[in-house]
Design a protein around this motif. Structure first.
Motif, PDB file in Angstrom:
ATOM      1  N   SER A 130     -60.157  33.332  -2.201  1.00  0.00           N
ATOM      2  CA  SER A 130     -60.382  34.238  -3.326  1.00  0.00           C
ATOM      3  C   SER A 130     -61.629  33.755  -4.036  1.00  0.00           C
ATOM      4  CB  SER A 130     -59.187  34.173  -4.277  1.00  0.00           C
ATOM      5  OG  SER A 130     -59.495  34.823  -5.497  1.00  0.00           O
ATOM      6  N   ASN A 131     -62.172  34.549  -4.964  1.00  0.00           N
ATOM      7  CA  ASN A 131     -63.286  34.007  -5.761  1.00  0.00           C
ATOM      8  C   ASN A 131     -62.768  33.394  -7.054  1.00  0.00           C
ATOM      9  OD1 ASN A 131     -62.634  36.331  -7.208  1.00  0.00           O
ATOM     10  ND2 ASN A 131     -64.754  36.796  -7.725  1.00  0.00           N
ATOM     11  N   ILE A 132     -61.444  33.393  -7.224  1.00  0.00           N
ATOM     12  CA  ILE A 132     -60.888  33.022  -8.519  1.00  0.00           C
ATOM     13  C   ILE A 132     -61.196  31.561  -8.856  1.00  0.00           C
ATOM     14  CG2 ILE A 132     -58.592  32.294  -7.707  1.00  0.00           C
ATOM     15  CD1 ILE A 132     -57.458  33.828 -10.130  1.00  0.00           C
ATOM     16  N   CYS A 133     -61.517  31.311 -10.098  1.00  0.00           N
ATOM     17  CA  CYS A 133     -61.823  29.954 -10.547  1.00  0.00           C
ATOM     18  C   CYS A 133     -60.811  29.534 -11.611  1.00  0.00           C
ATOM     19  CB  CYS A 133     -63.247  29.925 -11.097  1.00  0.00           C
ATOM     20  SG  CYS A 133     -63.881  28.273 -11.408  1.00  0.00           S
ATOM     21  N   THR A 134     -60.508  30.437 -12.529  1.00  0.00           N
ATOM     22  CA  THR A 134     -59.614  30.128 -13.641  1.00  0.00           C
ATOM     23  C   THR A 134     -58.158  30.134 -13.195  1.00  0.00           C
ATOM     24  OG1 THR A 134     -59.161  30.694 -15.939  1.00  0.00           O
ATOM     25  CG2 THR A 134     -59.168  32.481 -14.400  1.00  0.00           C
ATOM     26  N   ASN A 135     -57.260  29.602 -13.998  1.00  0.00           N
ATOM     27  CA  ASN A 135     -55.843  29.759 -13.658  1.00  0.00           C
ATOM     28  C   ASN A 135     -54.953  30.049 -14.862  1.00  0.00           C
ATOM     29  OD1 ASN A 135     -55.821  27.026 -14.638  1.00  0.00           O
ATOM     30  ND2 ASN A 135     -53.838  26.804 -13.672  1.00  0.00           N
ATOM     31  N   GLN A 136     -55.496  30.600 -15.943  1.00  0.00           N
ATOM     32  CA  GLN A 136     -54.640  31.010 -17.058  1.00  0.00           C
ATOM     33  C   GLN A 136     -53.704  29.872 -17.481  1.00  0.00           C
ATOM     34  OE1 GLN A 136     -56.668  33.753 -17.093  1.00  0.00           O
ATOM     35  NE2 GLN A 136     -54.936  34.838 -17.928  1.00  0.00           N
ATOM     36  N   ALA A 137     -54.162  28.652 -17.454  1.00  0.00           N
ATOM     37  CA  ALA A 137     -53.296  27.487 -17.658  1.00  0.00           C
ATOM     38  C   ALA A 137     -52.528  27.532 -18.967  1.00  0.00           C
ATOM     39  CB  ALA A 137     -54.113  26.207 -17.591  1.00  0.00           C
ATOM     40  N   LEU A 138     -53.207  27.908 -20.044  1.00  0.00           N
ATOM     41  CA  LEU A 138     -52.533  27.872 -21.340  1.00  0.00           C
ATOM     42  C   LEU A 138     -51.430  28.917 -21.398  1.00  0.00           C
ATOM     43  CD1 LEU A 138     -52.920  26.155 -23.903  1.00  0.00           C
ATOM     44  CD2 LEU A 138     -54.029  28.154 -24.916  1.00  0.00           C
ATOM     45  N   VAL A 139     -51.679  30.073 -20.805  1.00  0.00           N
ATOM     46  CA  VAL A 139     -50.674  31.134 -20.788  1.00  0.00           C
ATOM     47  C   VAL A 139     -49.498  30.709 -19.906  1.00  0.00           C
ATOM     48  CG1 VAL A 139     -50.269  33.573 -20.343  1.00  0.00           C
ATOM     49  CG2 VAL A 139     -52.516  32.820 -21.069  1.00  0.00           C
ATOM     50  N   ALA A 140     -49.804  30.077 -18.780  1.00  0.00           N
ATOM     51  CA  ALA A 140     -48.744  29.574 -17.903  1.00  0.00           C
ATOM     52  C   ALA A 140     -47.925  28.510 -18.637  1.00  0.00           C
ATOM     53  CB  ALA A 140     -49.339  29.001 -16.624  1.00  0.00           C
ATOM     54  N   LEU A 141     -48.577  27.741 -19.494  1.00  0.00           N
ATOM     55  CA  LEU A 141     -47.861  26.723 -20.266  1.00  0.00           C
ATOM     56  C   LEU A 141     -46.882  27.387 -21.238  1.00  0.00           C
ATOM     57  CD1 LEU A 141     -47.477  23.719 -20.919  1.00  0.00           C
ATOM     58  CD2 LEU A 141     -49.356  23.900 -22.558  1.00  0.00           C
ATOM     59  N   MET A 142     -47.291  28.505 -21.830  1.00  0.00           N
ATOM     60  CA  MET A 142     -46.369  29.258 -22.697  1.00  0.00           C
ATOM     61  C   MET A 142     -45.144  29.678 -21.893  1.00  0.00           C
ATOM     62  SD  MET A 142     -48.703  31.968 -24.797  1.00  0.00           S
ATOM     63  CE  MET A 142     -50.256  31.499 -25.525  1.00  0.00           C
ATOM     64  N   ALA A 143     -45.392  30.186 -20.696  1.00  0.00           N
ATOM     65  CA  ALA A 143     -44.297  30.644 -19.834  1.00  0.00           C
ATOM     66  C   ALA A 143     -43.404  29.478 -19.455  1.00  0.00           C
ATOM     67  CB  ALA A 143     -44.854  31.322 -18.584  1.00  0.00           C
ATOM     68  N   ASN A 144     -44.021  28.357 -19.170  1.00  0.00           N
ATOM     69  CA  ASN A 144     -43.315  27.132 -18.822  1.00  0.00           C
ATOM     70  C   ASN A 144     -42.353  26.738 -19.944  1.00  0.00           C
ATOM     71  OD1 ASN A 144     -42.585  24.460 -18.329  1.00  0.00           O
ATOM     72  ND2 ASN A 144     -44.605  23.863 -17.613  1.00  0.00           N
ATOM     73  N   ILE A 145     -42.861  26.700 -21.168  1.00  0.00           N
ATOM     74  CA  ILE A 145     -42.037  26.297 -22.300  1.00  0.00           C
ATOM     75  C   ILE A 145     -40.913  27.299 -22.523  1.00  0.00           C
ATOM     76  CG2 ILE A 145     -42.028  25.820 -24.794  1.00  0.00           C
ATOM     77  CD1 ILE A 145     -44.984  24.891 -24.416  1.00  0.00           C
ATOM     78  N   PHE A 146     -41.224  28.583 -22.400  1.00  0.00           N
ATOM     79  CA  PHE A 146     -40.208  29.634 -22.546  1.00  0.00           C
ATOM     80  C   PHE A 146     -39.073  29.432 -21.539  1.00  0.00           C
ATOM     81  CE2 PHE A 146     -39.160  33.980 -23.895  1.00  0.00           C
ATOM     82  CZ  PHE A 146     -38.373  34.450 -22.854  1.00  0.00           C
ATOM     83  N   MET A 147     -39.442  29.229 -20.278  1.00  0.00           N
ATOM     84  CA  MET A 147     -38.426  29.042 -19.230  1.00  0.00           C
ATOM     85  C   MET A 147     -37.606  27.786 -19.505  1.00  0.00           C
ATOM     86  SD  MET A 147     -40.194  30.124 -15.601  1.00  0.00           S
ATOM     87  CE  MET A 147     -41.808  29.345 -15.732  1.00  0.00           C
ATOM     88  N   THR A 148     -38.259  26.765 -20.063  1.00  0.00           N
ATOM     89  CA  THR A 148     -37.560  25.510 -20.353  1.00  0.00           C
ATOM     90  C   THR A 148     -36.615  25.669 -21.536  1.00  0.00           C
ATOM     91  OG1 THR A 148     -39.542  24.351 -19.591  1.00  0.00           O
ATOM     92  CG2 THR A 148     -37.917  23.047 -20.767  1.00  0.00           C
ATOM     93  N   VAL A 149     -37.046  26.401 -22.565  1.00  0.00           N
ATOM     94  CA  VAL A 149     -36.196  26.618 -23.739  1.00  0.00           C
ATOM     95  C   VAL A 149     -34.923  27.372 -23.345  1.00  0.00           C
ATOM     96  CG1 VAL A 149     -35.988  27.929 -25.896  1.00  0.00           C
ATOM     97  CG2 VAL A 149     -38.017  26.542 -25.475  1.00  0.00           C
ATOM     98  N   TYR A 150     -35.083  28.465 -22.628  1.00  0.00           N
ATOM     99  CA  TYR A 150     -33.905  29.256 -22.235  1.00  0.00           C
ATOM    100  C   TYR A 150     -33.136  28.576 -21.117  1.00  0.00           C
ATOM    101  CZ  TYR A 150     -34.894  33.228 -25.262  1.00  0.00           C
ATOM    102  OH  TYR A 150     -35.077  34.043 -26.360  1.00  0.00           O
ATOM    103  N   GLY A 151     -33.855  28.136 -20.097  1.00  0.00           N
ATOM    104  CA  GLY A 151     -33.211  27.371 -19.020  1.00  0.00           C
ATOM    105  C   GLY A 151     -32.172  28.166 -18.254  1.00  0.00           C
ATOM    106  N   ARG A 152     -31.337  27.411 -17.560  1.00  0.00           N
ATOM    107  CA  ARG A 152     -30.415  27.985 -16.588  1.00  0.00           C
ATOM    108  C   ARG A 152     -29.438  28.994 -17.186  1.00  0.00           C
ATOM    109  NH1 ARG A 152     -26.081  24.473 -13.803  1.00  0.00           N
ATOM    110  NH2 ARG A 152     -25.035  26.081 -12.600  1.00  0.00           N
ATOM    111  N   GLU A 153     -28.889  28.658 -18.338  1.00  0.00           N
ATOM    112  CA  GLU A 153     -27.902  29.574 -18.936  1.00  0.00           C
ATOM    113  C   GLU A 153     -28.588  30.628 -19.790  1.00  0.00           C
ATOM    114  OE1 GLU A 153     -24.598  29.538 -18.402  1.00  0.00           O
ATOM    115  OE2 GLU A 153     -24.972  27.933 -16.961  1.00  0.00           O
TER     116      GLU A 153
END
Lengths: 440, 501, 165
Positions: free
Chosen positions: A322-345
């Protein structure tokens, strides 16, 4: 200028030490006839308080405080407050791409956790550290399928988000990748018989979305079967990530393209969001986007680094995945924290709330208008057909500070006075009851 | 070891993966009471209902706060100190930009909300558009591309659509050998073949080669100006002429605009289309690798081909989005662009004003030249041409002891700085590419210069110190070979439970 | 940021050669200097200027990369080889070899059909570094045995390699 840490005295000293007389001597490489004379015609400098006022005013003009029933690829979920506290830490916020792993283990480990959670949720074996968004992830998955299979055509369902399909069309045109579109049935799902006819042994992949644009959940296993029998891959796009809390993940897919915006990213008038591609391990070298891998340092300590970078543009250049260079890291970090807060249940409960709210609303709408596509299970969106033009209904609602469902005529003219409605865990019963009353 | 005047040691927390702290029954969430009848997923979804969520973590709020706080202490950011990465423009990310973008009506706005309540967002986009056009000397703009590479693709597609409208899209794109990797990758995605263009002995586009290689098969030249050596391409107007004479166009990679804003405008010098990197020149945060934003500005001839939608002003000054553009290249993404970054960029422009932007550019060039002057004795300068906002050295004077640019970069970490850009551009063997930006005080620059001088001395006196660096970070040099041979791309629990269904 | 890399450039402006890798050394030095050992070029093999070796066994050619090449590439992490049955042409690329930060194309020394591919290299690419002449990559059914005669001898190749340092 308050962002510039230099006094005029310091500037003079530095110029002297460099050995020039004025700052413009350093701009001598630019031919004089091309240098701007004076200053550009731009707004004058604002004080910080004036900047805040300006944007606050724009916010007021932009529907602050309205209730919204819009979905269609951008979802209003509650954002746990720890997300902003954590991502605002300067070490995450102002860091660069983790090319120097010794100084970026925070970003790298967070991405590794993100990749893991996406795999758990989607049922895939590997996931990348994000693409720009779900819409651009769509052509990336198709180009990936083309690389894997060596084939040069694709089949896409019309029940995939219309703008995702438009972006795919733009990319596909210049890649010499003809795309065939297959329609949907009365239950809102892709027409499997038509799909069967459209898939040939020149098809690299079939692209469906589940839940699809109408909120209906596709029969992923059946679509996979059709694709695989002809040696094509199945790509499943997911634009409402919260659905993964309660809807069976598309394990029969070969490639999953996802929009992670629902996971704690503000709708923000369309961006920035974060797309993700997840797939089977055997396809990993054909996958675009950054990947973080686990390794160790010379003392045996576990650490993380970018890996399989030879796929990427800075090495393979025109033969890159791909030509992609960026990876939206900060936005992915938001998603990461969201998934961690809610978690399995929590992710499951969250999804259940969405399912319940939408089911209630669909039931209530059904008493006064026609809810389409009833024959298939749905998640948190549904389509309502009214006698009145939904645009007129929405104008009425707007006066009450309510944003009604998305009129579908411009995307699907044959659906007439249909509109796409979305309810999330933030929608209250009172709001649903109030809005249903307005619909005649 | 020489006295190191900056804080260097990283907090040495042994924080594991979040899954390793997870335990059933811990939770960090609470939803409001459900005010509608609860739906049974198996009834509602049938076979499409999911079982449990397998190995997703279960932790409490304090553990989450500590986990990510500890992780953050292992990172280096612009907030920590000078970040000399070349062509990345690691400048200060103003905090008022964050306040602006988080306003409820802006952050909470849905892209499909009615026009009537989107006037705030549309006005922001319109004002930013006008500013970018003024800054670059162009005629039209699209704010849609999500990042620089995306902008490049959009720009090349505009060129392609224009040439197609003239009857022949042509086959190839010329790209200088000093170019960033996204340039050839982009050309390939747009369906063009890539032809390399040599640089001359001054590190600039070689005009005779350009003349020889420009013909009716060439759609465009992709140029970066100043180029990746930090050198201004003086002949840019002539380059444009050579291309235009054969019906080809000039694309400019705007990565290095931090050397030009307020001082010179690419549109005045024959550039037909270019992209901007808001995350470089316009202070939006890098965030560990994104999001970016890559608006594309162009001349009037390319305006009809811009992606849809385009912002238009209706009667009574109402702003609207227009999709009725028959010659458009289509969409390059859903919705309208990375709006959140557009807000930040506009806030930055507003805080500066015209003279602030000019002063910013001047300080950026001043800082780079100051570093060049102070280090030109100890590091080799491969090209004598004057530098603009960044300077490129090489490791030629250090390689005799087996030390390469990457080693010097790792040793710089011990002095409290993030490394500069290593081994790029490719036309310089063993490159050290340094861009300080305007955000550095004289004191910070002097600390950096002292560190680099000290390392140069160490390369002579005690090479092992440099070869085995960094010594003060939480992790030392990583085994990237095993990471590539046997990639481990996710955490797995020790006993593999049944996969989530 | 990264890398010396090899960019396959299309058209006739230039082609990718492993030779170029040698000109772009890795961007970090070696803390523990490798033993200065003499490069090895078995005399019964033939060599290309793209740093492949060819062993002729009847009407089969066995192909790999030379000691010089593996040393210049550094630790090899991945080898991409064609499927059995693929037609290869002398001088044209048949696969790639990757180190952490670089990719190089592999060029066929002769024309023919691939009859066997060394599957071991998929899981153990390091064998190419450890034993470049034992770690064969592909076997080709030769179309024209005379082609092998045009390649370099061990002595010529050794001279060629030493000139490039």
């Amino acid at each position: 200028m308050r962002y510039l840490p230099k006094s005029d005295a310091e500037r003079s000293v530095m110029l002297r030490e460099i050995g020039v007389r004025t700052i413009d001597d350093l701009f001598a490489p630019i031919p004089a006839e091309f240098r701007v004379k004076g200053d550009l015609n731009l707004p004058r400098a604002f004080a910080e308080s004036e900047i805040v006022d300006y944007f606050r005013q724009r916010s007021v003009e932009n529907g602050a405080g309205y209730t919204s029933f819009l979905g269609a690829g951008a979802y209003s979920h509650y954002r746990p407050v720890v997300i902003d506290s954590l991502i605002s830490r300067g070490e995450f916020f102002t860091a660069y791409t983790p090319y120097q792993p010794e100084l970026a283990q925070g970003t790298l480990q967070a991405i590794f956790e993100f990749q893991t959670m996406i795999c758990e949720l989607t049922g895939m074996e590997v996931a990348n550290a994000s693409m720009y968004d779900g819409s651009t992830a769509t052509p990336e998955t198709v180009m990936m399928a083309a690389r894997v299979t060596g084939r040069r055509t694709a089949v896409v369902a019309r029940s995939v988000h219309p703008e995702y399909r438009e972006v795919l069309a733009t990319y596909a045109r210049y890649q010499g990748l003809p795309v065939t579109t297959v329609g949907f049935l009365e239950n809102g799902r892709v027409d499997l018989k038509a799909l069967e006819k459209a898939v040939t042994d020149a098809t690299a992949c079939v692209v469906i979305q589940s839940p699809n644009f109408f909120g209906a959940i596709e029969d992923v296993a059946a679509a996979a079967d059709i694709a695989h029998r002809k040696g094509a891959l199945l790509v499943v796009m997911i634009s409402e990530a919260v659905s993964l809390g309660i809807v069976k993940p598309p394990v029969e897919a070969d490639i999953v393209g996802m929009e992670a915006q629902s996971f704690g990213v503000p709708p923000s008038f369309g961006g920035p969001y974060a797309g993700v591609i997840a797939t089977k391990e055997k396809f990993v070298r054909q996958m675009p986007g950054r990947l973080v891998g686990e390794t160790h340092d010379k003392n045996g300590k576990r650490a993380f680094c970018l890996t399989l970078t030879t796929r990427e543009q800075h090495i393979r250049r025109e033969k890159a995945t791909s030509n992609i260079c960026t990876n939206q890291a900060l936005v992915a970090l938001m998603a990461n924290i969201f998934m961690t807060v809610y978690g399995r249940e929590g992710l499951r409960e969250l999804a259940k709330h969405n399912l319940s709210k939408a089911a209630y609303a669909a039931g209530e709408f059904g008493k006064r208008a026609k809810v389409l596509f009833g024959g298939a299970p749905r998640f948190n969106e549904f389509v309502v057909e009214t006698k009145q033009d939904p645009k007129t209904i929405n104008e009425r609602l707007l006066e009450k500070k309510i944003v009604g469902g998305l009129p579908l005529k411009k995307f699907y003219p044959e659906l007439g006075n249909a509109a796409l409605w979305c309810c999330t865990e933030t929608t209250t019963r009172a709001q649903i009851d109030a809005v249903v009353k307005e619909v005649a | 070891m020489s006295p190191i005047r900056k804080a260097t040691t990283h907090v040495n927390q042994n924080e594991g993966l979040i899954f390793e702290k997870s335990s059933p029954g811990k939770y960090a969430w609470k939803l409001p009471e459900l005010d509608v009848p609860e739906v049974d997923p198996h009834q509602a979804l049938g076979a499409a209902a999911r079982g449990d969520l397998g190995n997703m973590p279960e932790v409490s709020e304090i553990e989450i706060i500590r986990h990510f706080t500890r992780l953050s202490t292992w990172n280096y950011g612009v907030d920590t100190g000078l970040y000399p990465l070349g062509s990345c423009t690691m400048k200060y990310n103003p905090r008022v930009n964050e306040v602006a973008s988080r306003m409820e009506g802006l952050a909470g706005a849905h892209p499909y909300q009615p026009e009537k309540i989107s006037q705030g967002a549309l006005l922001i986009m319109k004002v930013l558009s006008k500013c970018l056009i003024e800054i670059t000397g162009m005629d039209a703009v699209t704010l849609q591309p999500a990042a620089g590479a995306h902008g490049e693709l959009t720009g090349i597609l505009l060129i392609r659509a224009y040439l197609e409208s003239k009857g022949n899209p042509r086959q190839k794109i010329l790209i200088p050998d000093s170019a960033h990797g996204t340039n050839p990758a982009t050309a390939a995605i747009a369906g063009y073949a890539v032809e390399n263009l040599k640089s001359n002995s001054a590190g600039m586009v070689d005009i005779p080669s350009l003349v020889a290689q420009t013909n009716e098969d060439v759609a465009a030249l992709m140029i970066t100006n100043p180029n990746t050596l930090g050198v201004f391409e003086r002949e840019i107007a002539r380059i444009a002429e050579i291309l235009h004479a054969k019906g080809a166009l000039l694309y400019m990679d705007g990565a290095n605009m931090n050397a030009l804003v307020g001082k010179a405008r690419p549109g005045d010098r024959g550039v037909d289309v270019m992209h901007m990197n808001l995350h470089k020149t316009f202070s939006t945060p890098h965030g560990g690798g994104g999001p970016g934003s890559g608006p594309v500005v162009c001349k009037q001839i390319l305006e009809p081909f811009l992606p849809v939608p385009v912002i238009v002003t209706k009667p009574n000054d109402i702003l609207a989005l227009d999709c009725d553009r028959p010659q458009s290249i289509g969409r390059v993404r859903a919705f309208y662009g990375n709006f959140g970054m557009l807000v930040r960029a506009l806030a930055y422009i507003m805080a500066n004003g015209a003279d602030g932007l000019r002063q910013t550019t001047e300080d950026a060039v001043l800082n780079a030249n100051y570093i060049r002057k102070k280090l030109e004795g100890c590091y080799d300068l491969p090209y004598p041409t004057p530098s603009m906002h960044e300077v490129v050295f090489s490791d030629r004077l250090q390689t005799k002891n087996g030390i390469k640019t990457g080693d010097i970069a790792k040793r710089l970490i011990d002095y409290g700085f993030h490394p500069y850009t290593v081994s790029f551009p490719l036309i310089v063997h063993g490159a050290l590419m340094i861009e300080p930006t305007e955000s550095e005080s004289r004191e910070e620059l002097d600390l950096f210069i002292d560190a680099m001088r000290s390392i140069a001395e160490e390369c002579e006196r005690d090479p092992r110190l440099v070869l085995e660096a960094p010594h003060t970070t939480r992790v030392s040099r990583l085994d990237e070979v095993t990471a590539a041979r046997k990639p481990v791309l996710r955490w797995k629990p020790k006993e593999q439970p049944a996969a989530a269904d | 940021m990264v890398v010396p890399h090899i960019s396959p450039v299309l058209g006739d402006v230039g082609k990718v050669q492993i030779a170029h890798v040698c000109q772009r050394r890795a961007d970090v030095g070696h803390p523990h200097k490798k033993e200065e050992r003499k490069m090895n070029y078995p005399s019964e093999l033939k060599y290309t200027k793209d740093d492949e070796w060819l062993k002729v066994e009847g009407d089969t050619g066995v192909v790999g990369i030379t000691d010089f090449a593996q040393n210049a590439l550094g630790d090899i992490v991945f080898v991409e080889l064609p499927k059995v049955g693929t037609e290869v042409t002398a001088g044209k690329a048949f696969g790639t070899v990757e180190s952490v930060k670089a990719v190089s194309e592999l060029f066929a020394p002769t024309t023919g059909t691939v009859t066997a591919v060394n599957e071991e290299l998929a899981n153990a690419p390091e064998k190419v570094n450890q034993d470049p002449y034992g770690a064969w990559m592909i076997r080709i059914k030769l179309k024209d045995k005379a082609e092998a005669g045009k390649l370099m001898s061990s002595a010529d190749y050794e001279k060629y390699a030493s000139e490039r340092g």
